[in-house]
Structure formats: C-alpha cells, structure tokens
Design an enzyme around this catalytic site. Structure first.
Site, PDB file in Angstrom:
ATOM      1  N   GLU A 137       0.863  -1.182   0.000  1.00  0.00           N
ATOM      2  CA  GLU A 137       0.000   0.000   0.000  1.00  0.00           C
ATOM      3  C   GLU A 137       0.901   1.234   0.000  1.00  0.00           C
ATOM      4  O   GLU A 137       1.801   1.362   0.831  1.00  0.00           O
ATOM      5  CB  GLU A 137      -0.906  -0.019   1.242  1.00  0.00           C
ATOM      6  CG  GLU A 137      -1.884   1.144   1.247  1.00  0.00           C
ATOM      7  CD  GLU A 137      -3.149   0.879   2.065  1.00  0.00           C
ATOM      8  OE1 GLU A 137      -3.359  -0.258   2.520  1.00  0.00           O
ATOM      9  OE2 GLU A 137      -3.932   1.839   2.221  1.00  0.00           O
ATOM     10  N   ARG A 138       0.655   2.100  -0.966  1.00  0.00           N
ATOM     11  CA  ARG A 138       1.480   3.319  -1.115  1.00  0.00           C
ATOM     12  C   ARG A 138       2.959   2.988  -1.334  1.00  0.00           C
ATOM     13  O   ARG A 138       3.841   3.744  -0.905  1.00  0.00           O
ATOM     14  CB  ARG A 138       1.328   4.253   0.079  1.00  0.00           C
ATOM     15  CG  ARG A 138      -0.098   4.511   0.502  1.00  0.00           C
ATOM     16  CD  ARG A 138      -0.934   5.055  -0.621  1.00  0.00           C
ATOM     17  NE  ARG A 138      -2.326   5.202  -0.242  1.00  0.00           N
ATOM     18  CZ  ARG A 138      -3.284   5.529  -1.112  1.00  0.00           C
ATOM     19  NH1 ARG A 138      -3.010   5.730  -2.375  1.00  0.00           N
ATOM     20  NH2 ARG A 138      -4.530   5.670  -0.721  1.00  0.00           N
ATOM     21  N   GLU A 266     -10.551   4.301   9.527  1.00  0.00           N
ATOM     22  CA  GLU A 266     -10.737   4.017   8.101  1.00  0.00           C
ATOM     23  C   GLU A 266     -11.278   2.611   7.852  1.00  0.00           C
ATOM     24  O   GLU A 266     -10.765   1.864   7.011  1.00  0.00           O
ATOM     25  CB  GLU A 266      -9.419   4.214   7.336  1.00  0.00           C
ATOM     26  CG  GLU A 266      -8.980   5.653   7.284  1.00  0.00           C
ATOM     27  CD  GLU A 266      -7.793   5.915   6.351  1.00  0.00           C
ATOM     28  OE1 GLU A 266      -6.983   5.008   6.126  1.00  0.00           O
ATOM     29  OE2 GLU A 266      -7.699   7.044   5.846  1.00  0.00           O
ATOM     30  N   ARG A 299      -2.105   3.382  16.949  1.00  0.00           N
ATOM     31  CA  ARG A 299      -2.120   4.584  16.108  1.00  0.00           C
ATOM     32  C   ARG A 299      -3.259   5.542  16.462  1.00  0.00           C
ATOM     33  O   ARG A 299      -4.368   5.116  16.772  1.00  0.00           O
ATOM     34  CB  ARG A 299      -2.222   4.206  14.634  1.00  0.00           C
ATOM     35  CG  ARG A 299      -0.974   3.490  14.155  1.00  0.00           C
ATOM     36  CD  ARG A 299      -1.149   3.021  12.748  1.00  0.00           C
ATOM     37  NE  ARG A 299      -0.662   3.952  11.750  1.00  0.00           N
ATOM     38  CZ  ARG A 299      -1.334   4.293  10.654  1.00  0.00           C
ATOM     39  NH1 ARG A 299      -2.548   3.842  10.447  1.00  0.00           N
ATOM     40  NH2 ARG A 299      -0.804   5.106   9.767  1.00  0.00           N
ATOM     41  N   LYS A 334       0.907  10.570  13.566  1.00  0.00           N
ATOM     42  CA  LYS A 334       1.491  11.118  12.331  1.00  0.00           C
ATOM     43  C   LYS A 334       1.987  12.536  12.596  1.00  0.00           C
ATOM     44  O   LYS A 334       1.408  13.248  13.417  1.00  0.00           O
ATOM     45  CB  LYS A 334       0.446  11.140  11.213  1.00  0.00           C
ATOM     46  CG  LYS A 334       0.120   9.750  10.674  1.00  0.00           C
ATOM     47  CD  LYS A 334      -0.775   9.811   9.440  1.00  0.00           C
ATOM     48  CE  LYS A 334      -1.123   8.399   8.968  1.00  0.00           C
ATOM     49  NZ  LYS A 334      -1.938   8.364   7.765  1.00  0.00           N
ATOM     50  N   ASP A 339      -2.885  14.158   7.257  1.00  0.00           N
ATOM     51  CA  ASP A 339      -2.381  12.930   6.638  1.00  0.00           C
ATOM     52  C   ASP A 339      -1.183  13.133   5.725  1.00  0.00           C
ATOM     53  O   ASP A 339      -1.333  13.117   4.506  1.00  0.00           O
ATOM     54  CB  ASP A 339      -3.517  12.255   5.860  1.00  0.00           C
ATOM     55  CG  ASP A 339      -3.133  10.867   5.372  1.00  0.00           C
ATOM     56  OD1 ASP A 339      -2.117  10.346   5.841  1.00  0.00           O
ATOM     57  OD2 ASP A 339      -3.859  10.308   4.533  1.00  0.00           O
ATOM     58  N   GLU A 361       5.124   9.321  13.774  1.00  0.00           N
ATOM     59  CA  GLU A 361       5.108   8.473  12.577  1.00  0.00           C
ATOM     60  C   GLU A 361       5.352   9.388  11.385  1.00  0.00           C
ATOM     61  O   GLU A 361       4.589  10.315  11.135  1.00  0.00           O
ATOM     62  CB  GLU A 361       3.751   7.764  12.439  1.00  0.00           C
ATOM     63  CG  GLU A 361       3.624   6.950  11.159  1.00  0.00           C
ATOM     64  CD  GLU A 361       2.284   6.192  11.036  1.00  0.00           C
ATOM     65  OE1 GLU A 361       1.657   5.883  12.066  1.00  0.00           O
ATOM     66  OE2 GLU A 361       1.873   5.930   9.888  1.00  0.00           O
ATOM     67  N   GLU A 367       3.952   9.142  -0.697  1.00  0.00           N
ATOM     68  CA  GLU A 367       2.557   9.042  -1.134  1.00  0.00           C
ATOM     69  C   GLU A 367       2.038  10.367  -1.692  1.00  0.00           C
ATOM     70  O   GLU A 367       1.411  10.396  -2.744  1.00  0.00           O
ATOM     71  CB  GLU A 367       1.682   8.604   0.052  1.00  0.00           C
ATOM     72  CG  GLU A 367       0.200   8.579  -0.287  1.00  0.00           C
ATOM     73  CD  GLU A 367      -0.688   8.157   0.887  1.00  0.00           C
ATOM     74  OE1 GLU A 367      -0.163   7.816   1.961  1.00  0.00           O
ATOM     75  OE2 GLU A 367      -1.918   8.169   0.708  1.00  0.00           O
TER      76      GLU A 367
HETATM   77  O1  GCW Z   1      -2.301   8.162   4.150  1.00  0.00           O
HETATM   78  C1  GCW Z   1      -3.383   7.306   4.245  1.00  0.00           C
HETATM   79  C2  GCW Z   1      -3.195   6.368   3.111  1.00  0.00           C
HETATM   80  C3  GCW Z   1      -3.703   4.982   3.376  1.00  0.00           C
HETATM   81  C4  GCW Z   1      -3.117   4.527   4.708  1.00  0.00           C
HETATM   82  C5  GCW Z   1      -3.615   5.448   5.802  1.00  0.00           C
HETATM   83  C6  GCW Z   1      -3.028   5.107   7.165  1.00  0.00           C
HETATM   84  C7  GCW Z   1      -2.338   2.361   5.338  1.00  0.00           C
HETATM   85  O2  GCW Z   1      -3.784   6.903   1.963  1.00  0.00           O
HETATM   86  O3  GCW Z   1      -3.289   4.179   2.316  1.00  0.00           O
HETATM   87  O4  GCW Z   1      -3.400   3.187   4.998  1.00  0.00           O
HETATM   88  O5  GCW Z   1      -3.239   6.754   5.523  1.00  0.00           O
HETATM   89  O6  GCW Z   1      -2.039   5.733   7.525  1.00  0.00           O
HETATM   90  O7  GCW Z   1      -3.535   4.244   7.845  1.00  0.00           O
END
Ligand code: GCW
Length: 687
Positions: A137-138, A266, A299, A334, A339, A361, A367
């Site tokens: 993913e990414r 999510e 998280r 994060k 994001d 994080e 991405e």
């Molecule tokens: O940045 C977003 C991404 C998702 C990612 C999510 C996360 C792993 O688009 O792909 O999923 O964050 O950090 O959980």
C-alpha cells in the site's frame, strides 16, 4: 563454446560495472589492512569485524580495539564511545553502530575525535505497509521484500535471506533497529502459524543486525481466525486468545518487538465496534505482551465521517484518555493532524499528552510527494517538524524533545517511518528516494542532525567520495567535484521539498490531490457519493470570496488544541506564519500578504516558483553528468523531466481551477498555462 565463454565473461564484466543503485550508500572498499582487537565474539560482533575489514580506509596496518564496557555513565543503551583507534560500548550492537560511525567518517572525510554517541529514541522503526500477497500500500518501488503471492509464497529461499540480510545491514548502518513487517491495514492471516513461521525466518536474519521484528495486527483476529464469536477486548475468551497467541509468537521469536495497531480507523475493526475505548483495546494487548517485554504501538490516525474538522479529531479522541494507557504502550501519531501532506503544522497531540508515551510516525514513502518520480528530499520536512515548538513546557518544548524523553519521563521512546522499500533493484525506485530512507535512520538516531549534514553524508557515500578515489565508482574523480557536484546537488536536495510544496500546495493549502492515487492535482474532485472530508473542496473552501480553511476561534477552533502562545500566534492572521496561512485562515483573494502582493498574486508566484525550481534542478543535474555513472545519471535525468511535466500540470490545474473563483488574471510576468482545465479535469492519471 569459446563464444559462450566470452559472452559469459562480458556479461560478468558488465554486471560488475552496472551501477543499478542496489548498493545504496555502500560503495567504499578497504584501502589497506586493519588489525582488530576484540576479546568477545558474537554474530553481531562478527558483522562489525567483517565490515571493518571490508571497508577500512584508515591507515593501513592500524589497530582498532572493540571494547565492551560495563560502567561508562555517558553511554546509554546501544550508544558508543568512539575515539581514534577504539570503540567502546555496553552492547554488541553498540559496537556495530560505532563501527559504522567510524567507517562513515572515513568515507566522508569527517574527523574522529573522542565522542559519545547515544540514540535519541530507544526504538527506531520502519513500518512496512506490505500486504501478504506481496503488494505494498502506497509502495512505489515494486513488490514486498517479505511477502509474495503464489503457492510457494511462504517458502524461504536463499535469495530471500540474501536480500533480507542486505536490508538489515543497510538499516543497521543508519541505526534503525526494528521493522513492522506487514501493513497497518492488517490481514488476520499474519497471526496464523504458517505466516508466523515465515516471520520467524525473517527475524532470524534480521537479529544479528540488531533489528527486532514487529507485526501489525487486525483487531478482529480472535473472531476471524480464532473462531470466537466476538473480538470484544473485555471478553475473557478474547483476552485468553490474545495471551495464547502472544505466547505462541514468543516461542518462535523470543525477542519479538510487539504489535502495531490501526483500530477503529478508516474501516478497520477496533474496540469501538464493541462499545469500548481505545484504551480498553490497547491495554488488553499491552497486558498480553508485558510478560515478554513486548510493546503496543497504537495509532492515533482516527477520524469519522460525521465528525468535526478532521484536523481536530485525533486530539479530541485521544486527549481524554491521557494517563489511561499502560506503560508498555506508545501512541503513534502522524507528524501532522491530517495525513502526510506536503506541509502540515505538527499534530497538537505532541507535547499535549503528558502522561502517555507518544511516538512520531513519518512517511518515507512519498505518497503525497511525487512518489518515486519526484526528487523530494524529506529531511528538511522532518527537521521542520522535529524542531517545531509546542510550548507545552515553555519555550523550547520542541516536538523532538517532547517525544525523546528529554521533557517527559516516557517509559519507552520511539519513532517510525513508513518504508519506501520494495523489490526494485535500487530498493526505492528513485535514487534520491534512498536518501529519504537514509535520512530517516540518521534522524531517528540523532534528532538534532541538520538536513544539510545528512544530505552531505548521503551524497558522498552514494556518489563516491570527494577527495579519494577509493571506491568502485567508475567515473574518474575530479578535483572540482566539491564545487560542481557536491554543493549544487546538496543545495538541490535541500530546496526540493519547498519546491514541491510550491508547485503542489503552497501557503498552507492541503489535500488537493486527485483521488486514490494521491499523485496529481484534483482540487475540483468532489463527487456527491463520497464523504466530504475525502474531497478537496472540504479542505480548500475556495469560493468567490476567498480560499482557505478557517480553523480560528471563530471557525472550527482547531487552534485551541495548540498551547499558548502558539494558539494566539496562529489564530491571528497577522502573526500566523504564511506557510500555514490557508491551513488556519479563510481569506479574501485580495488579502494583502507581507510581500505587499494580493493573496491571489502571491499564490500564482508560488506555483510558478515551484515549477521554475524544478527547471533549475534539471540544469543542476545535467551539469552533474561528468561526476555520475551513466546509469544513475540518466535514470535521474528522466525522472526530473517527468517531475517538470508534472509540476507544470500542478501549476496549471490549480491556477486555472482557482481562477474560476478569484476571477483575477494570472500576473503577466508569469508564464502562461499550457494545459486546458477541462483536459486536466478529465485526465484519468497524471503519471
Ligand atoms: O495516508 C493514508 C493512506 C492509506 C493509509 C492510511 C493510514 C495504510 O492513503 O493508504 O493506509 O493513511 O495511515 O492508515
């Protein structure tokens, strides 16, 4: 037969000289012999000795003593004391780190004087968003180095082991000491026996390099793979299931690091599915890991569709839980509140949760920063973040100090970077993306390092040295290398993130991406069927009156989550730093900027500047040709061309789109757009 042999020889010679980037920052070869005195032996120390011998560039015949010490009050954890001729540490890993520091200094021409080096964070981790079918993913550098699809997917081959040990060596050389092997959007299957056996094999290869393995887990595992009716964290059967699972894991991997958890986020399952809190869920797992010394990284990346301003939600959800988490649990936050955007202010949780361990994080994989096509050196972004002052405990309460134990007595300290590594021969897709892997490790080890020093080290190690022709780099070393190569390339790296911010989303704009791939522009993207906080207009709020997200006290009041005096500084449009202006304020198009220009004009100039910067990078790189091998030179040259095209698309898309609202001309001393908005809006992909 003869022909065949000649072809074979030719191929060997070619492969030997092919500069495909696989060697990362390891290019030096020894220039003489070294005598190593070390009374102990272990797998880790054997690596230390091997590296010293293979890469020694000091005086030929010199002696190096590797000494284990018990009582040196200045050495912490896997830190070390480096002095000419001697490396002292309390652990074998400390010795290995000392060896890498010494070798790096030999290769970059930095002096060795007696000095103690200690890591800023106890745990310095790569988070791999690798799925069990091998996709990432990414991920923009090929498939996973750990997982693959197919019937032999779990067979551990010699090639696997070779690659994993090269990976571990690279990490150890920059101080990274752990890896989360699977995606945070975790498959419950990772906890089944067959996968755990593969994890055991990976752990075995990583172990001598000081790297612990961690796993992302799916919170619903007890019901999905355990056959239970629920995964409610307070249910005794569920608690028992996790305890037994943890025991099973530690039997296979005695030094297992712990779990990373994305829960109630999510669409992932989590404690909230059972009416429980994050603390209920996280503590249950922490209790299971505690007897074995494992930790939970939970998280804080949470936001709901119905909710308030998305930028506020993690804080709103986690602050009330401060003090309610176990001490072997770290909340992973994060860097920014939304994001991984090209620029965000720091998340207000840093420094605010005073009774809970918190870890940053970062996202190494690009991405939202041009993926493996754009040259964007991320150290400057991370430096900006780590040095941001939270003011939580007075002036100087930087994010770095709030998370590394300097201010709060956290039981554990950690930092994670979402990996950009894949099966691509050069590991990261873009040669310069290797610099981001390198930079993450260096900053995790020492969060006070400057981006400029990191760039400098990386260029010297990756493209050969400045003064001595001692590596296998095939191009002749020129005396003017410093002036014509090192300096301009370093400058390009240091400016590259600001350039991307300029051509993508300057002045605090964010989330203007085209959907799903997060690569090109999509400021217009807002289909009715999609939740609002996944659309671009939710974030830019452009209309004929102006642009920007009002997060002031009279808007969403996100500013209230920051500590004074920062809260007032950002709340006031006059004192809010312009780099965050439209993050916190909605302003009219004719708003007067510090430069005297209107907001609209200023915005136009930023987009233009971003594009022009990439044009300059092209020139710098073209001039670098004599100093770089042909293969890496043209790979990077081609990527820069693509980046330039993309920067033009970004500029045209954003200016033409926003112009519909501002109804003002693009300043006439700026180059005209070369695309039509309609074409851009209907383009399906911008690669
Ligand atoms: O940045 C977003 C991404 C998702 C990612 C999510 C996360 C792993 O688009 O792909 O999923 O964050 O950090 O959980």
């Amino acid at each position: 037969m003869k022909v065949l042999i000649s072809i074979c020889i030719l191929l060997t010679v070619l492969t030997l000289h092919a500069e495909n980037g696989h060697k990362l920052w390891f290019r030096a070869k020894s220039t003489g012999s070294v005598k190593i005195i070390c009374s102990k032996s272990s797998a880790t120390l054997d690596i230390a000795k091997r590296e010293l011998k293979q890469t020694w560039q000091g005086k030929s015949g010199a002696t190096i003593t590797l000494l284990m010490v018990k009582s040196d009050p200045l050495i912490k954890g896997d830190g070390f004391r480096l002095s000419p001729g001697k490396i002292q540490a309390k652990t074998d890993l400390g010795i290995l780190y000392g060896v890498f520091e010494l070798l790096r200094r030999q290769q970059t021409g930095e002096q060795v004087i007696e000095e103690v080096f200690n890591p800023s964070y106890e745990r310095r981790l790569l988070d791999h968003w690798d799925n069990l079918d091998g996709t990432i993913e990414r991920g923009y550098a090929g498939h996973s180095i750990f997982w693959r699809k197919g019937k032999d997917s779990l067979v551990v081959t010699e090639n696997d082991k070779k690659l994993w040990s090269q990976y571990a060596l690279a990490n150890a050389s920059i101080g990274i000491n752990g890896a989360v092997l699977d995606n945070v959007n975790a498959s419950p299957l990772i906890l089944t026996k067959a996968y755990l056996v593969r994890v055991q094999a990976i752990a075995k290869v990583l172990r001598p390099y000081g790297m612990k393995t961690y796993l992302s887990i799916n919170f619903a595992s007890p019901s999905v793979i355990g056959g239970l009716k629920t995964s409610d964290p307070l249910n005794p059967e569920v608690i028992k299931w996790w305890r037994e699972k943890v025991i099973e894991i530690y039997k296979l991997i005695p030094d297992f690091g712990g779990f990373l958890v994305k829960a109630s986020s999510e669409g992932q399952p989590g404690p909230q599915d059972y009416g429980r809190t994050h603390a209920d869920g996280a503590n249950m797992l922490a209790d299971a890991l505690k007897p074995f010394g494992g930790i939970v990284m939970w998280r804080a990346f949470v936001y709901s569709a119905s909710g308030d301003d998305r930028a506020k939600q993690a804080y709103s959800e986690f602050m009330p839980l401060d003090g309610k988490f176990r001490d072997n649990l770290i909340i992973q936050v994060k860097n920014g509140p939304v994001d991984f955007q090209p620029r965000e202010p720091f998340s207000p949780l840093f420094g605010a949760m005073k009774k809970t361990s918190l870890m940053p994080e970062l996202q190494i994989t690009q991405e939202y920063l041009g993926q493996s096509i754009h040259l964007v050196f991320l150290a400057t972004m991370w430096e900006e973040f780590l040095k941001s002052d939270t003011y939580q405990e007075g002036v100087g309460s930087t994010v770095a100090r709030c998370t590394d134990g300097s201010i709060y007595p956290q039981k554990h300290t950690a930092i994670a970077g979402v990996s950009n590594i894949g099966l691509d021969t050069n590991w990261c897709g873009h040669t310069f993306a290797q610099a981001n892997w390198y930079a993450f490790g260096r900053l995790a080890w020492d969060n006070t390092l400057s981006s400029s020093q990191i760039a400098d080290e990386w260029i010297k190690l990756t493209f050969g040295q400045t003064s001595k022709d001692t590596n296998d780099f095939t191009t002749p070393i020129y005396a003017d290398r410093n002036e014509n190569f090192l300096r301009p390339v370093r400058q390009m790296m240091l400016e590259s993130r600001e350039a991307a911010v300029n051509y993508m989303m300057p002045l605090g704009l964010h989330c203007l991406f085209s959907p799903y791939d997060h690569y090109g522009p999509g400021p217009w993207w807002a289909p009715k069927y999609v939740r609002k906080d996944w659309t671009a207009p939710y974030y830019h709020q452009a209309d004929t009156n102006g642009i920007g997200f009002d997060r002031t006290q009279t808007g969403s009041n996100a500013v209230s989550q920051y500590h004074e005096p920062l809260r007032s500084i950002i709340n006031n449009v006059k004192t809010c730093p312009e780099i965050y202006l439209l993050w916190f304020h909605h302003l009219p198009w004719d708003y007067k900027m510090k430069s005297g220009l209107t907001l609209w004009d200023e915005m136009c100039y930023h987009y233009e500047e971003g594009l022009q910067e990439v044009r300059r990078f092209q020139k710098i790189w073209d001039k670098a040709k004599p100093y770089v091998d042909a293969e890496r030179f043209s790979l990077i040259q081609n990527k820069l061309r693509k980046q330039c095209e993309n920067a033009q698309v970004w500029k045209d898309a954003c200016l033409l789109y926003f112009q519909q609202f501002s109804r003002l001309p693009i300043p006439y001393n700026i180059e005209r757009p070369v695309h039509n908005l309609d074409d851009l809006e209907s383009a399906r992909s911008f690669y």
